[in-house]
Design a protein around this motif. Structure first.
Motif, PDB file in Angstrom:
ATOM      1  N   ILE A 117       0.853  -1.177   0.000  1.00  0.00           N
ATOM      2  CA  ILE A 117       0.000   0.000   0.000  1.00  0.00           C
ATOM      3  C   ILE A 117       0.903   1.245   0.000  1.00  0.00           C
ATOM      4  CG2 ILE A 117      -1.787   1.258   1.264  1.00  0.00           C
ATOM      5  CD1 ILE A 117      -2.724  -1.379   0.094  1.00  0.00           C
ATOM      6  N   PRO A 118       0.636   2.282  -0.808  1.00  0.00           N
ATOM      7  CA  PRO A 118      -0.540   2.427  -1.670  1.00  0.00           C
ATOM      8  C   PRO A 118      -0.379   1.680  -2.990  1.00  0.00           C
ATOM      9  CG  PRO A 118       0.843   4.367  -1.817  1.00  0.00           C
ATOM     10  CD  PRO A 118       1.486   3.481  -0.801  1.00  0.00           C
ATOM     11  N   SER A 119      -1.416   1.046  -3.401  1.00  0.00           N
ATOM     12  CA  SER A 119      -1.449   0.347  -4.686  1.00  0.00           C
ATOM     13  C   SER A 119      -2.904   0.169  -5.075  1.00  0.00           C
ATOM     14  CB  SER A 119      -0.734  -1.007  -4.587  1.00  0.00           C
ATOM     15  OG  SER A 119      -1.317  -1.801  -3.571  1.00  0.00           O
ATOM     16  N   TYR A 120      -3.120  -0.197  -6.324  1.00  0.00           N
ATOM     17  CA  TYR A 120      -4.479  -0.276  -6.845  1.00  0.00           C
ATOM     18  C   TYR A 120      -4.676  -1.594  -7.578  1.00  0.00           C
ATOM     19  CZ  TYR A 120      -4.523   4.646  -5.695  1.00  0.00           C
ATOM     20  OH  TYR A 120      -4.445   5.824  -5.009  1.00  0.00           O
ATOM     21  N   ARG A 121      -5.918  -2.032  -7.584  1.00  0.00           N
ATOM     22  CA  ARG A 121      -6.253  -3.307  -8.202  1.00  0.00           C
ATOM     23  C   ARG A 121      -6.052  -3.267  -9.709  1.00  0.00           C
ATOM     24  NH1 ARG A 121     -11.937  -3.663  -5.123  1.00  0.00           N
ATOM     25  NH2 ARG A 121     -11.680  -1.440  -5.515  1.00  0.00           N
ATOM     26  N   ARG A 122      -5.746  -4.437 -10.247  1.00  0.00           N
ATOM     27  CA  ARG A 122      -5.607  -4.592 -11.693  1.00  0.00           C
ATOM     28  C   ARG A 122      -6.480  -5.744 -12.170  1.00  0.00           C
ATOM     29  NH1 ARG A 122       0.851  -4.634 -11.939  1.00  0.00           N
ATOM     30  NH2 ARG A 122       0.470  -5.569  -9.909  1.00  0.00           N
ATOM     31  N   PHE A 123      -6.823  -5.688 -13.434  1.00  0.00           N
ATOM     32  CA  PHE A 123      -7.731  -6.676 -14.001  1.00  0.00           C
ATOM     33  C   PHE A 123      -7.100  -7.305 -15.238  1.00  0.00           C
ATOM     34  CE2 PHE A 123     -11.285  -8.087 -16.633  1.00  0.00           C
ATOM     35  CZ  PHE A 123     -12.020  -8.804 -15.712  1.00  0.00           C
ATOM     36  N   VAL A 124      -7.204  -8.629 -15.341  1.00  0.00           N
ATOM     37  CA  VAL A 124      -6.690  -9.370 -16.499  1.00  0.00           C
ATOM     38  C   VAL A 124      -7.863 -10.129 -17.118  1.00  0.00           C
ATOM     39  CG1 VAL A 124      -5.038 -11.084 -17.333  1.00  0.00           C
ATOM     40  CG2 VAL A 124      -4.443  -9.631 -15.377  1.00  0.00           C
ATOM     41  N   ARG A 125      -8.229  -9.794 -18.331  1.00  0.00           N
ATOM     42  CA  ARG A 125      -9.331 -10.476 -19.009  1.00  0.00           C
ATOM     43  C   ARG A 125      -8.920 -11.887 -19.390  1.00  0.00           C
ATOM     44  NH1 ARG A 125      -9.127  -5.773 -22.188  1.00  0.00           N
ATOM     45  NH2 ARG A 125      -8.492  -7.082 -23.929  1.00  0.00           N
ATOM     46  N   TRP A 126      -9.909 -12.766 -19.487  1.00  0.00           N
ATOM     47  CA  TRP A 126      -9.604 -14.151 -19.845  1.00  0.00           C
ATOM     48  C   TRP A 126      -9.029 -14.257 -21.250  1.00  0.00           C
ATOM     49  CZ3 TRP A 126      -8.613 -17.089 -16.199  1.00  0.00           C
ATOM     50  CH2 TRP A 126      -9.390 -17.206 -15.060  1.00  0.00           C
ATOM     51  N   ASP A 127      -9.383 -13.338 -22.148  1.00  0.00           N
ATOM     52  CA  ASP A 127      -8.821 -13.435 -23.500  1.00  0.00           C
ATOM     53  C   ASP A 127      -7.347 -13.062 -23.529  1.00  0.00           C
ATOM     54  OD1 ASP A 127      -8.984 -10.740 -23.100  1.00  0.00           O
ATOM     55  OD2 ASP A 127     -10.401 -10.345 -24.720  1.00  0.00           O
ATOM     56  N   ARG A 128      -6.822 -12.533 -22.403  1.00  0.00           N
ATOM     57  CA  ARG A 128      -5.383 -12.284 -22.295  1.00  0.00           C
ATOM     58  C   ARG A 128      -4.645 -13.469 -21.683  1.00  0.00           C
ATOM     59  NH1 ARG A 128      -4.073  -6.801 -22.796  1.00  0.00           N
ATOM     60  NH2 ARG A 128      -5.561  -5.920 -24.275  1.00  0.00           N
ATOM     61  N   ILE A 129      -5.388 -14.438 -21.167  1.00  0.00           N
ATOM     62  CA  ILE A 129      -4.778 -15.640 -20.601  1.00  0.00           C
ATOM     63  C   ILE A 129      -4.724 -16.699 -21.699  1.00  0.00           C
ATOM     64  CG2 ILE A 129      -4.942 -17.423 -18.829  1.00  0.00           C
ATOM     65  CD1 ILE A 129      -4.415 -14.728 -17.656  1.00  0.00           C
ATOM     66  N   THR A 130      -3.523 -17.073 -22.107  1.00  0.00           N
ATOM     67  CA  THR A 130      -3.368 -18.032 -23.198  1.00  0.00           C
ATOM     68  C   THR A 130      -3.228 -19.466 -22.715  1.00  0.00           C
ATOM     69  OG1 THR A 130      -0.962 -17.660 -23.218  1.00  0.00           O
ATOM     70  CG2 THR A 130      -2.306 -16.281 -24.662  1.00  0.00           C
ATOM     71  N   GLY A 131      -3.000 -19.657 -21.429  1.00  0.00           N
ATOM     72  CA  GLY A 131      -2.862 -21.016 -20.918  1.00  0.00           C
ATOM     73  C   GLY A 131      -2.738 -21.026 -19.409  1.00  0.00           C
TER      74      GLY A 131
END
Length: 325
Positions: free
Chosen positions: A264-278
């Motif tokens: 902290i301090p830091s902020y949440r991040r989001f990874v879409r499933w179409d960015r996960i290749t395996g």
């Protein structure tokens, strides 16, 4: 499928409810909960832009240094007030900015415009002395850093509004980093490049910078060191004592992964499933491969039931693509 929830210590517990976790992106009109971060970030960004623009205009108009030094703080204060008022009056602006794909590029454009104006003024002889480089660097750093902070705050607000409220994660666990740390390795190599440039130009190597670069490369190459003991066990050493190199919490939703950093301090991040290749599970790691980005490597020993996590991730990864945050 069986819904899997994360317990307090990062392990996995089962829930007998077979219902699928709702898609966080299915929220049509999420209610913003921005707190104080959003007004502060927008006020700082507006102040940085206003101060840089007023400074450039003052120089172009031939104003004296006393006039410019009086106008810039005034513009900064006015930017703070205007940014705070706009943020308080329009909290939904954080959600729109957080959902916009080109938010970082758009917020950095004023920095490029101001720096380009400074260089143009220097080329036409309207900027006295050799002040164009520090002026341009200050504009780039001030607007760029405040813009980046604003992007992170807006994205975090959007993720929180779309996911946090009555949203059940399909899986959750604590991310203990395992393997090479690409970011730290890149920082070390960058410092080595700067040190080499300084050495070529000055003829003397910067010892402190080389030492810092070596530490970054060593830490990035192997964040933890295993020292074997005579009994067959091993002692794990980490540059971050007491933290066991815990990156944060990972939560899997139908739309993708949400990462909540520990520091902290830091902020949440989001990874879409179409960015996960395996998604794979080895003897030591849970690996999530990403397109055009470093893989997410988690220490398998820190997850109570890694096979269940793997099954949950594979299920969501194979689900039909949905609009994502």
């Amino acid at each position: 499928m069986t819904v899997i929830e994360g317990d307090a210590d990062g392990g996995i517990t089962r829930d007998s409810d077979p219902a699928r976790a709702p898609d966080p992106a299915s929220v049509d009109s999420p209610e913003p909960e921005t707190g104080v971060d959003w007004p502060a970030a927008l006020a700082l960004y507006a102040a940085a832009v206003a101060a840089a623009i007023v400074g450039v205009i003052g120089v172009a108009a031939g104003g004296s240094s006393d006039v410019i030094l009086g106008l810039v703080p005034t513009a900064f204060t006015g930017g703070v007030l205007c940014g705070a008022i706009v943020a308080r009056a329009n909290p939904e602006l954080a959600l729109r900015l957080g959902a916009w794909r080109w938010r970082t590029v758009a917020l950095c454009l004023p920095a490029v415009a101001v720096a380009g104006s400074v260089v143009a003024l220097a080329a036409f002889g309207l900027l006295p002395g050799n002040w164009h480089l520090p002026f341009a660097a200050a504009a780039l750093l001030g607007i760029g850093l405040s813009g980046r902070l604003l992007v992170l705050v807006a994205r975090d607000a959007y993720i929180g509004a779309a996911i946090d409220r009555k949203r059940a994660a399909a899986a959750g666990w604590t991310w203990h980093h395992s393997g090479t740390h690409v970011g730290m390795l890149g920082l070390g190599l960058g410092l080595l490049a700067v040190a080499a440039f300084v050495t070529v130009n000055r003829g003397q190597p910067p010892i402190r910078m080389l030492f810092a670069a070596s530490l970054c490369v060593a830490f990035g190459w192997k964040p933890t060191v295993s020292i074997p003991k005579p009994g067959g066990d091993a002692v794990m050493l980490s540059p971050l004592p007491g933290m066991a190199y815990e990156r944060g919490e990972l939560r899997a939703y139908e739309a993708g992964l949400v990462f909540e950093p520990k520091l902290i301090p830091s902020y949440r991040r989001f990874v879409r499933w179409d960015r996960i290749t395996g998604v794979g599970l080895t003897e030591q790691k849970l690996v999530l491969e990403r397109r055009f980005r470093p893989d997410i490597r988690c220490d398998r020993s820190k997850i109570n039931d890694p096979e269940s996590v793997l099954r949950a991730l594979e299920t969501w990864d194979c689900a039909p693509r949905q609009p994502t945050v």
